[in-house]
Design a protein around this motif. Sequence first.
Motif, mmCIF file in Angstrom:
data_model
loop_
_atom_site.group_PDB
_atom_site.id
_atom_site.type_symbol
_atom_site.label_atom_id
_atom_site.label_comp_id
_atom_site.label_asym_id
_atom_site.label_seq_id
_atom_site.Cartn_x
_atom_site.Cartn_y
_atom_site.Cartn_z
ATOM 1 N N PHE A 7 0.859 -1.181 0.000
ATOM 2 C CA PHE A 7 0.000 0.000 0.000
ATOM 3 C C PHE A 7 0.898 1.235 0.000
ATOM 4 O O PHE A 7 1.725 1.397 0.911
ATOM 5 N N LEU A 8 0.758 2.066 -1.007
ATOM 6 C CA LEU A 8 1.501 3.329 -1.101
ATOM 7 C C LEU A 8 0.590 4.412 -0.549
ATOM 8 O O LEU A 8 -0.340 4.860 -1.219
ATOM 9 N N VAL A 9 0.850 4.816 0.703
ATOM 10 C CA VAL A 9 -0.127 5.583 1.500
ATOM 11 C C VAL A 9 0.327 7.018 1.736
ATOM 12 O O VAL A 9 1.461 7.270 2.163
ATOM 13 N N GLY A 10 -0.579 7.949 1.486
ATOM 14 C CA GLY A 10 -0.344 9.335 1.860
ATOM 15 C C GLY A 10 -0.719 9.549 3.313
ATOM 16 O O GLY A 10 -1.849 9.278 3.721
ATOM 17 N N ALA A 11 0.236 10.013 4.114
ATOM 18 C CA ALA A 11 0.016 10.189 5.551
ATOM 19 C C ALA A 11 -0.641 11.515 5.892
ATOM 20 O O ALA A 11 -1.000 11.755 7.042
ATOM 21 N N GLU A 68 16.345 4.264 -5.212
ATOM 22 C CA GLU A 68 16.472 2.916 -5.770
ATOM 23 C C GLU A 68 16.507 1.854 -4.670
ATOM 24 O O GLU A 68 16.022 0.726 -4.855
ATOM 25 N N ASN A 69 17.082 2.215 -3.511
ATOM 26 C CA ASN A 69 17.090 1.275 -2.388
ATOM 27 C C ASN A 69 15.687 1.092 -1.798
ATOM 28 O O ASN A 69 15.310 -0.016 -1.389
ATOM 29 N N GLY A 90 2.051 13.941 3.228
ATOM 30 C CA GLY A 90 1.175 14.587 2.261
ATOM 31 C C GLY A 90 0.460 13.588 1.380
ATOM 32 O O GLY A 90 -0.043 12.563 1.832
ATOM 33 N N ASP A 91 0.425 13.890 0.080
ATOM 34 C CA ASP A 91 -0.173 13.002 -0.903
ATOM 35 C C ASP A 91 0.942 12.343 -1.709
ATOM 36 O O ASP A 91 1.855 13.029 -2.168
ATOM 37 N N PRO A 92 0.899 11.021 -1.895
ATOM 38 C CA PRO A 92 2.006 10.343 -2.569
ATOM 39 C C PRO A 92 2.160 10.725 -4.035
ATOM 40 O O PRO A 92 3.239 10.564 -4.614
ATOM 41 N N ARG A 97 7.078 10.793 -5.635
ATOM 42 C CA ARG A 97 7.773 9.761 -6.401
ATOM 43 C C ARG A 97 7.046 8.414 -6.353
ATOM 44 O O ARG A 97 7.648 7.358 -6.459
ATOM 45 N N VAL A 98 5.731 8.487 -6.156
ATOM 46 C CA VAL A 98 4.961 7.251 -6.080
ATOM 47 C C VAL A 98 4.953 6.524 -7.426
ATOM 48 O O VAL A 98 4.869 5.293 -7.475
#
Length: 484
Positions: A7-11, A68-69, A90-92, A97-98
Motif C-alpha cells: 500500500f503506497l499511503v499518503g500520511a 532505488e534502495n 502529504g499526498d504520494p 515519487r509514487v
Amino acid sequence: MKTGKVFLVGAGPGDVGLITVKGLDAVKQAEVILYDRLANPKLLEYADSDCELIYCGKLPDRHTLRQENINGLLVQKALEGKLVVRLKGGDPGIFGRVGEEAAALAEFQIPFEIVPGISSGIAAPLYTGIPVTHREHAESFAVVTAHDKSQNGKPLLDWEGLARGVDTIAFYMGVGNLPFICENLIRYGKPSSTPVILIHWGTFGRQRTLQGTLADISEKVLQSKFSNPSIILVGDVISLREKISWFEKKPLYGRQILLARTSASPSVLAKELQAQGADVIEFPKWKVTKIPLDLTRVAAYEKILFTSPESAAEFFEALLEAEIDIRRIHAEFYGLSSKTIKALRERGVIGKLAQQIEDSENMLVIGENHLLQKNYQKAEMMVTSEKELDRQFLPIFQRMLKEAKINTMIFPSSASVEPFLTTLEDCQMNAAELLHQVQVIAMGELTQAAAIKAGLAETEKPVTPTKEALVDYMVKHPLQGVQE
C-alpha cells in the motif's frame, strides 16, 4: 511462497487526524512500514507491535535511503509475502515519487494500491486561515516543485504561465530558491506587491508563518532564518487570513509538549491537548504481552483491587474467554485511580478507590505492578500482562525530540517520572539539558513530589489533577522565558 501486497499511503501533512480512514487501516494491518521524515511518526503507533519499521527519511543534504534502495526494499519485502506500507508525507502523487515506486512493483507483478492523502499545499494554508481558491480572489491554483533535477537545483518552469495564468501558487520545499522564485514571478508579470506567506511545519502545533510580498519576503526569510519543511504560498487570497484564521487561535497553539507515558493504550490526555492546538510527543512507547490467567479461585476473594484500567480490561476479557459469569464473583471491586474506577463502570461494575480498603485479608490484586505487595502484604497477586519498553521506537523518539522544540513537560502520575528519566538515558539524552527552560507540570501533589525528588525542582501543578484543570492552568500560566 505467496507474494505479499504493498500500500503506497499518503500520511497527510502532519496532524495525525488528517490521514484517511483507508490509509490508517493499512497502517494497522502492516507487517512492514517504510516511512518518510515528513510522515508524522505518531502514526506508527497504530501499527502492530511486531511490525518492522524502516526509516527512509530524506534531508536536502543527505539521504538515509536512496530512492532505488527504497524501491528494492518494497519489492523484497513483498516477495517475502509481507503486507507492506510505504508511508509518505502529504499526498504520494504530489512530488512523492509514487510513480517510480509503483513502476518497480509492477515490474515484478506485485499487487499494490495507492491511497491518496491530503496535500500540505492545501492543508497548511487552510490551517493558517487561507483557502487556496476563492470566488473573489482566486479561481486557479497550482502546485509547483521549487527544487528539481535542473542545473544548480533551480526549477525550470513556465514562469510566464505561472505569473500571468495562475492566481494562487504553492511552492514545495523551496526556501533555498525563494529569491529565484520571487525574481522570476516579478519578471514575468506578477506585481511585486503580491502577498507571499511561508508556512513551516504546517498543521503541527509547532506551525510558524512568515508573511510578506514578492518584493520583501526573501529578506525577511534571511532575517528570521526560516527553513524547510515549508510551503511557500503566493497570491492575493492570502489577504483572507486575518478574517478566518482559526488554528493559531486555539488555547494551546505553540505548546510543544512532552508527555511522560506509562500505558501502552491511547492517552485521553494527549488527545485533549492536541485538540486544544498543542503538539504532543508521548514518551516512552510501551508494548504489552498478555499472560494467561488462572481464574479457578477468583470467586473466593472478598476484595479485588485493579491497578490500572488495562488490568481491568484484561481481567474481564479473561473471564469471557474462560466462560465465567461475573455474577459468580461476590467480591468488592476497587481501583487504584479514578481512571480505573471509570473502566470498571464501563463494564457495569461500581468500584471504590483503593484508599477505602481497610485491610488486605482475602484480597486479590490484579495488575502489572508487583510493588503493590508492599502495601497489601496479605493480598495475593495476579499479573495480567507484562509491559516492556518498545525499543524499536527509541531512534524514532530521538529524531522527534531533535526536530521539535519542547517547551512543556507533563507528568500525569508519580509512576511516570522514573521510567521517563530512565528511558531518556537509553536514548542518550540528558534530562537536565532537554528540560532546561521548559515548563514542567505535574498532575497532583504526589506526582509533583516525585518530580522534585528526581531533581526537577521547578515543577508546577494545576489546582486539580484533571485534563480540564491542566488546560486551564496552561492558558493562565503562559510560557515565559521559554523557546516557542
